[in-house]
Design a protein around this motif. Structure first.
Motif, PDB file in Angstrom:
ATOM      1  N   ASN A 137      52.041  38.134  34.745  1.00  0.00           N
ATOM      2  CA  ASN A 137      51.959  38.662  33.373  1.00  0.00           C
ATOM      3  C   ASN A 137      51.742  40.175  33.347  1.00  0.00           C
ATOM      4  N   SER A 138      51.957  40.828  34.520  1.00  0.00           N
ATOM      5  CA  SER A 138      51.796  42.291  34.648  1.00  0.00           C
ATOM      6  C   SER A 138      50.401  42.766  34.234  1.00  0.00           C
ATOM      7  N   LEU A 139      49.392  41.943  34.548  1.00  0.00           N
ATOM      8  CA  LEU A 139      48.013  42.270  34.175  1.00  0.00           C
ATOM      9  C   LEU A 139      47.115  42.505  35.392  1.00  0.00           C
ATOM     10  N   LEU A 140      47.686  42.444  36.590  1.00  0.00           N
ATOM     11  CA  LEU A 140      46.888  42.613  37.804  1.00  0.00           C
ATOM     12  C   LEU A 140      46.410  44.053  37.919  1.00  0.00           C
ATOM     13  N   ASN A 141      45.102  44.244  38.034  1.00  0.00           N
ATOM     14  CA  ASN A 141      44.554  45.601  38.171  1.00  0.00           C
ATOM     15  C   ASN A 141      43.294  45.585  39.029  1.00  0.00           C
ATOM     16  N   ILE A 142      42.799  46.754  39.363  1.00  0.00           N
ATOM     17  CA  ILE A 142      41.643  46.881  40.263  1.00  0.00           C
ATOM     18  C   ILE A 142      40.379  46.309  39.634  1.00  0.00           C
ATOM     19  N   GLU A 143      40.304  46.314  38.283  1.00  0.00           N
ATOM     20  CA  GLU A 143      39.113  45.784  37.616  1.00  0.00           C
ATOM     21  C   GLU A 143      38.946  44.282  37.859  1.00  0.00           C
ATOM     22  N   LEU A 144      40.052  43.558  37.947  1.00  0.00           N
ATOM     23  CA  LEU A 144      39.965  42.119  38.226  1.00  0.00           C
ATOM     24  C   LEU A 144      39.400  41.883  39.624  1.00  0.00           C
ATOM     25  N   TYR A 145      39.857  42.678  40.592  1.00  0.00           N
ATOM     26  CA  TYR A 145      39.321  42.562  41.951  1.00  0.00           C
ATOM     27  C   TYR A 145      37.835  42.944  41.983  1.00  0.00           C
ATOM     28  N   THR A 146      37.476  43.949  41.196  1.00  0.00           N
ATOM     29  CA  THR A 146      36.070  44.370  41.145  1.00  0.00           C
ATOM     30  C   THR A 146      35.188  43.240  40.610  1.00  0.00           C
ATOM     31  N   THR A 147      35.680  42.528  39.582  1.00  0.00           N
ATOM     32  CA  THR A 147      34.942  41.373  39.039  1.00  0.00           C
ATOM     33  C   THR A 147      34.704  40.328  40.130  1.00  0.00           C
ATOM     34  N   ILE A 148      35.754  40.034  40.913  1.00  0.00           N
ATOM     35  CA  ILE A 148      35.645  39.021  41.975  1.00  0.00           C
ATOM     36  C   ILE A 148      34.647  39.476  43.040  1.00  0.00           C
ATOM     37  N   PHE A 149      34.783  40.723  43.487  1.00  0.00           N
ATOM     38  CA  PHE A 149      33.879  41.246  44.519  1.00  0.00           C
ATOM     39  C   PHE A 149      32.435  41.210  44.031  1.00  0.00           C
ATOM     40  N   ASP A 150      32.236  41.556  42.759  1.00  0.00           N
ATOM     41  CA  ASP A 150      30.886  41.574  42.186  1.00  0.00           C
ATOM     42  C   ASP A 150      30.282  40.175  42.196  1.00  0.00           C
ATOM     43  N   GLU A 151      31.077  39.181  41.793  1.00  0.00           N
ATOM     44  CA  GLU A 151      30.580  37.804  41.744  1.00  0.00           C
ATOM     45  C   GLU A 151      30.357  37.244  43.149  1.00  0.00           C
ATOM     46  N   LEU A 152      31.348  37.438  44.039  1.00  0.00           N
ATOM     47  CA  LEU A 152      31.276  36.835  45.368  1.00  0.00           C
ATOM     48  C   LEU A 152      30.234  37.500  46.262  1.00  0.00           C
ATOM     49  N   SER A 153      29.939  38.769  46.009  1.00  0.00           N
ATOM     50  CA  SER A 153      28.939  39.458  46.835  1.00  0.00           C
ATOM     51  C   SER A 153      27.567  38.817  46.690  1.00  0.00           C
ATOM     52  N   ASN A 154      27.331  38.126  45.561  1.00  0.00           N
ATOM     53  CA  ASN A 154      26.060  37.432  45.349  1.00  0.00           C
ATOM     54  C   ASN A 154      26.058  36.035  45.956  1.00  0.00           C
ATOM     55  N   ILE A 155      27.221  35.579  46.428  1.00  0.00           N
ATOM     56  CA  ILE A 155      27.320  34.221  46.971  1.00  0.00           C
ATOM     57  C   ILE A 155      27.431  34.263  48.492  1.00  0.00           C
ATOM     58  N   ASN A 156      28.558  34.789  48.993  1.00  0.00           N
ATOM     59  CA  ASN A 156      28.740  34.928  50.441  1.00  0.00           C
ATOM     60  C   ASN A 156      29.918  35.861  50.696  1.00  0.00           C
ATOM     61  N   GLY A 157      29.675  36.881  51.510  1.00  0.00           N
ATOM     62  CA  GLY A 157      30.703  37.875  51.778  1.00  0.00           C
ATOM     63  C   GLY A 157      31.954  37.321  52.433  1.00  0.00           C
ATOM     64  N   LYS A 158      31.843  36.154  53.103  1.00  0.00           N
ATOM     65  CA  LYS A 158      33.011  35.612  53.814  1.00  0.00           C
ATOM     66  C   LYS A 158      34.163  35.302  52.860  1.00  0.00           C
ATOM     67  N   TYR A 159      33.849  35.027  51.575  1.00  0.00           N
ATOM     68  CA  TYR A 159      34.891  34.716  50.600  1.00  0.00           C
ATOM     69  C   TYR A 159      35.695  35.957  50.197  1.00  0.00           C
ATOM     70  N   LEU A 160      35.200  37.142  50.553  1.00  0.00           N
ATOM     71  CA  LEU A 160      35.897  38.374  50.171  1.00  0.00           C
ATOM     72  C   LEU A 160      37.162  38.607  50.996  1.00  0.00           C
TER      73      LEU A 160
END
Length: 366
Positions: A137-160
């Motif tokens: 949908n031409s909506l992929l941007n760095i902010e979406l990746y930042t959201t994922i990194f922010d959430e996953l960093s609190n769970i386990n870095g291996k998912y990054l």
């Protein structure tokens, strides 16, 4: 607008400015009952206040009021509700909220909420699927990746790692913000951490990224906290601080020192000590304790005692550990003077009750 509603509007905004949301809502309801149709931005203000405290029930009540006076909810309002539900763990309820959003066209805000749900469930396949949908949908941007990194960093870095791979394949690079999130992550596997840090170093070199001092410290701490840590990787990141022209934090210096004491690497120790002197960095009590250990190991009891006497702040653990080391190695190297000094301080500081020290003293007399 009649005089009543002008006064009511003033009262409404006065309450919202004072963060009295209940007062503002009462005014709003009374205006509706008096026949006034409020504008959407009035609901928007109240929703923002309720969202700040994750008050899902009040948001749902406000939605019912909006329906009663035919003010339509928009995507922003529904995402606010979804975000609050996620924050208080109502993941199943969020899915029906997302279905409401899907009735309209997909947007970055909706995708962000979907990603937060998928990451909370540790469903990395779903995360990649949502990212692919964003791309379609031409909506992929760095902010979406930042959201994922922010959430996953609190769970386990291996998912990054798989998320980073997707990011790289789609032409996005690590930036300072993402690297800071990587440094803050909890890592259950040292190999995965080292792999990720290799990518970080490549990004720094390729894109000339200047990291914060605190980010370097968090990276070193993450490495040192692994049970099978790679001490030369720690040294590399310590040297990265120096190569970036920064003055290392004393905590970073202590991590580097700790990594090279057992087994002792005297060259690394002397290099770190030289940096302390050159950059005029004052050792803290932890540093002095580490110096004492090194000088005890090499049999230089004079220097070990000098650093012990320079410990100014009372800290039971630091003093006990330092005296234990001095006593142990004074016995090993047959240094009666320092045996006597250590024993005197042990009695003076009431450390003799410590099991490890009593064990050393018993061994001394048998």
């Amino acid at each position: 607008i009649d005089i009543y509603n002008i006064s009511a509007l003033k009262a409404f905004y006065m309450y919202t400015n004072k963060y009295d949301v209940l007062g503002a809502q009462k005014v709003l309801v009374s205006m509706i009952q008096a026949g006034y149709k409020p504008k959407k931005n009035m609901f928007h203000l109240l929703l923002k206040h309720y969202a700040s405290t994750n008050d899902v029930n009040s948001i749902l009540e406000l939605f019912r009021i909006m329906e009663s006076c035919r003010v339509e909810k928009d995507e922003y309002h529904i995402c606010l509700l979804g975000s609050c539900m996620l924050n208080i763990g109502l993941i199943d309820d969020i899915k029906s909220t997302i279905n409401q959003l899907y009735e309209n066209s997909i947007s970055v805000r909706t995708l962000t909420l979907m990603l937060r749900v998928a990451t909370q469930e540790k469903d990395i396949e779903k995360v990649i699927q949502i990212l692919n949908e964003a791309k379609e949908n031409s909506l992929l941007n760095i902010e979406l990746y930042t959201t994922i990194f922010d959430e996953l960093s609190n769970i386990n870095g291996k998912y990054l790692i798989p998320v980073y791979k997707h990011m790289k394949e789609n032409g996005f690079e690590l930036d300072r913000n993402l690297i800071n999130l990587i440094s803050s992550a909890s890592w259950s596997d040292s190999k995965t951490l080292v792999t990720m840090l290799d990518h970080v170093e490549n990004a720094i070199e390729k894109n000339g990224i200047d990291l914060l001092d605190s980010t370097y410290l968090k990276i070193m701490n993450a490495l040192y906290s692994q049970h099978d840590y790679d001490r030369y990787m720690i040294l590399r990141w310590y040297n990265n601080i120096l190569n970036a022209g920064l003055v290392p934090d004393i905590l970073a210096i202590n991590i580097a020192l700790s990594a090279f004491i057992q087994p002792l690497d005297l060259k690394v120790f002397n290099d770190i000590k030289r940096v302390l002197k050159t950059l005029n960095i004052t050792p803290d009590n932890r540093s002095k304790n580490l110096f004492i250990r090194v000088y005890c190991i090499i049999g230089n009891m004079e220097h070990a005692w000098k650093y012990f006497e320079s410990i100014t702040e009372y800290n039971y653990v630091v003093l006990r550990d330092s005296l234990t080391f001095i006593l142990k190695y004074a016995i090993r190297y047959d240094k009666p003077k320092y045996i006597d000094l250590a024993l005197e301080k042990l009695v003076e500081g009431n450390f003799v009750a410590d099991k490890q020290i009593r064990r050393i003293i018993r061994r001394m007399f048998t």
